[in-house]
Scaffold this active site. Structure first.
Site, PDB file in Angstrom:
ATOM      1  N   ASP A  20     -23.836 -29.429  17.507  1.00  0.00           N
ATOM      2  CA  ASP A  20     -23.505 -28.294  16.635  1.00  0.00           C
ATOM      3  C   ASP A  20     -24.462 -27.135  16.890  1.00  0.00           C
ATOM      4  O   ASP A  20     -25.624 -27.353  17.234  1.00  0.00           O
ATOM      5  CB  ASP A  20     -23.600 -28.753  15.167  1.00  0.00           C
ATOM      6  CG  ASP A  20     -22.827 -27.837  14.228  1.00  0.00           C
ATOM      7  OD1 ASP A  20     -22.169 -26.897  14.708  1.00  0.00           O
ATOM      8  OD2 ASP A  20     -22.898 -28.070  13.009  1.00  0.00           O
ATOM      9  N   HIS A  37     -21.235 -22.023  24.201  1.00  0.00           N
ATOM     10  CA  HIS A  37     -20.529 -23.230  24.648  1.00  0.00           C
ATOM     11  C   HIS A  37     -20.904 -23.580  26.094  1.00  0.00           C
ATOM     12  O   HIS A  37     -21.047 -24.755  26.440  1.00  0.00           O
ATOM     13  CB  HIS A  37     -19.021 -23.050  24.512  1.00  0.00           C
ATOM     14  CG  HIS A  37     -18.553 -22.927  23.083  1.00  0.00           C
ATOM     15  ND1 HIS A  37     -19.003 -23.749  22.077  1.00  0.00           N
ATOM     16  CD2 HIS A  37     -17.670 -22.072  22.492  1.00  0.00           C
ATOM     17  CE1 HIS A  37     -18.428 -23.417  20.930  1.00  0.00           C
ATOM     18  NE2 HIS A  37     -17.614 -22.390  21.154  1.00  0.00           N
ATOM     19  N   LEU A 131     -23.471 -46.522  32.021  1.00  0.00           N
ATOM     20  CA  LEU A 131     -23.359 -45.740  30.786  1.00  0.00           C
ATOM     21  C   LEU A 131     -21.891 -45.418  30.526  1.00  0.00           C
ATOM     22  O   LEU A 131     -21.198 -44.917  31.412  1.00  0.00           O
ATOM     23  CB  LEU A 131     -24.145 -44.426  30.934  1.00  0.00           C
ATOM     24  CG  LEU A 131     -23.981 -43.410  29.798  1.00  0.00           C
ATOM     25  CD1 LEU A 131     -24.650 -43.911  28.525  1.00  0.00           C
ATOM     26  CD2 LEU A 131     -24.580 -42.050  30.180  1.00  0.00           C
TER      27      LEU A 131
HETATM   28  C1  FPP Z   1     -20.315 -26.813  17.910  1.00  0.00           C
HETATM   29  O1  FPP Z   1     -20.844 -25.522  17.946  1.00  0.00           O
HETATM   30  C2  FPP Z   1     -19.779 -27.217  19.176  1.00  0.00           C
HETATM   31  C3  FPP Z   1     -18.452 -27.384  19.448  1.00  0.00           C
HETATM   32  C4  FPP Z   1     -17.390 -27.149  18.474  1.00  0.00           C
HETATM   33  C5  FPP Z   1     -17.982 -27.811  20.764  1.00  0.00           C
HETATM   34  C6  FPP Z   1     -18.892 -28.622  21.611  1.00  0.00           C
HETATM   35  C7  FPP Z   1     -18.658 -28.240  22.998  1.00  0.00           C
HETATM   36  C8  FPP Z   1     -19.566 -28.218  23.998  1.00  0.00           C
HETATM   37  C9  FPP Z   1     -20.925 -28.703  23.825  1.00  0.00           C
HETATM   38  C10 FPP Z   1     -19.270 -27.649  25.344  1.00  0.00           C
HETATM   39  C11 FPP Z   1     -18.246 -28.308  26.176  1.00  0.00           C
HETATM   40  C12 FPP Z   1     -18.118 -29.767  26.056  1.00  0.00           C
HETATM   41  C13 FPP Z   1     -18.191 -30.642  27.083  1.00  0.00           C
HETATM   42  C14 FPP Z   1     -17.990 -32.086  26.834  1.00  0.00           C
HETATM   43  C15 FPP Z   1     -18.488 -30.219  28.450  1.00  0.00           C
HETATM   44  P1  FPP Z   1     -20.198 -24.431  17.005  1.00  0.00           P
HETATM   45  O2  FPP Z   1     -19.313 -23.574  17.849  1.00  0.00           O
HETATM   46  O3  FPP Z   1     -19.536 -25.058  15.833  1.00  0.00           O
HETATM   47  O4  FPP Z   1     -21.487 -23.647  16.567  1.00  0.00           O
HETATM   48  P2  FPP Z   1     -21.717 -22.838  15.218  1.00  0.00           P
HETATM   49  O5  FPP Z   1     -21.609 -23.825  14.090  1.00  0.00           O
HETATM   50  O6  FPP Z   1     -23.087 -22.298  15.381  1.00  0.00           O
HETATM   51  O7  FPP Z   1     -20.662 -21.774  15.172  1.00  0.00           O
END
Ligand code: FPP
Length: 257
Positions: A20, A37, A131
């Site tokens: 997150d 991201h 893994l």
């Molecule tokens: C949360 O940050 C993250 C996500 C909703 C997506 C997770 C995705 C990745 C880590 C990148 C791609 C994934 C892979 C497997 C390569 P948020 O956008 O909710 O952050 P915020 O709460 O600060 O807005």
């Protein structure tokens, strides 16, 4: 003598993470959310490497929740593109390192192109035995349980199962995570202290670790801090301390359901 990594890997078989804070990381820098991201995908790669180094056998990442479908269309598209890029850029490395890819969630909702890439990734890496990297995509814990219950109810309706035969083990065997041990440790980044519909059944006895670090900044140091805290905790699974010391060397996964 066991090395510190061996001691840890005996206790921490399965690490689950709610990644997150990508959006906030980008916002703090005046960058578009996409940049957060992108850096988040780099943090995924660092985390996989660290799990391999530590001998953790299962890593499950919350990459896209059922609720994330409600985000603006272009952000959903960006996340799917990043996922496809991750799969193609990491394939060779996963094969070389014995990483098995697995996907949990309501995959039918994903586009045909994403579904195809995921099936291919799973197929190509199915013999990976160091893994298991599980990506939770279009995933919601309640939805996973509902789908499992529906499968069992259909078997009862068709006469292949009686209601009395349904127990925790059978329900577990029908979850997307069938065959995996339950997570020992759940990490959530970015300061939020919620489970947010992640692995509701499987997290019953997991240790929880929350950090203010935003996901794009996550890496080796943060994993070290989390595993240090994890090793100091005493996991009792509802038993007394005395009962636990008599079976000190076994992994204490509960078998109570
Ligand atoms: C949360 O940050 C993250 C996500 C909703 C997506 C997770 C995705 C990745 C880590 C990148 C791609 C994934 C892979 C497997 C390569 P948020 O956008 O909710 O952050 P915020 O709460 O600060 O807005």
């Amino acid at each position: 003598m066991m090395t510190p990594e061996q001691t840890l890997s005996a206790q921490l078989r399965h690490l689950a993470i709610i990644m997150d804070g990508n959006g906030r990381w980008a916002q703090q820098r005046g960058l578009p959310r996409l940049a957060g991201h992108q850096q988040g995908a780099e943090a995924v790669i660092r985390t996989v490497d660290e799990c391999l180094r530590l001998g953790v056998r299962y890593l499950t990442l919350f990459a896209f929740s059922s609720e994330n479908w409600g985000r603006p269309e272009h952000e959903v598209a960006t996340l799917m593109e990043l996922l496809l890029k991750f799969l193609s850029s990491q394939r060779t490395k996963m094969l070389e390192n014995g990483v098995q890819l697995r996907v949990i969630g309501d995959r039918e909702r994903l586009s045909d192109a994403v579904q195809k890439a995921l099936y291919e990734g799973e197929k190509q890496t199915e013999t990976g035995d160091r893994l298991t990297l599980t990506l939770a995509l279009s995933y919601g814990g309640r939805n996973e349980i509902v789908r499992a219950v529906r499968t069992l109810a259909t078997k009862v309706a068709d006469g292949f199962l009686t209601p009395e035969q349904i127990d925790g083990a059978l329900l577990e065997a029908n979850l997307d995570t069938h065959g995996m041990p339950s997570p020992d440790l759940l990490i959530r980044t970015s300061g939020e202290m919620r489970i947010s519909n992640f692995l509701l059944w499987q997290l019953a006895y997991a240790e929880l670790y929350f950090t203010d670090t935003l996901w794009p900044d996550f890496g080796r140091d943060e994993i070290q801090r989390a595993t240090d805290v994890f090793q100091m905790r005493q996991r009792r699974f509802g038993l007394t301390e005395e009962q636990l010391t008599t079976k000190k060397n076994a992994h204490p996964e509960e078998k109570s359901h």
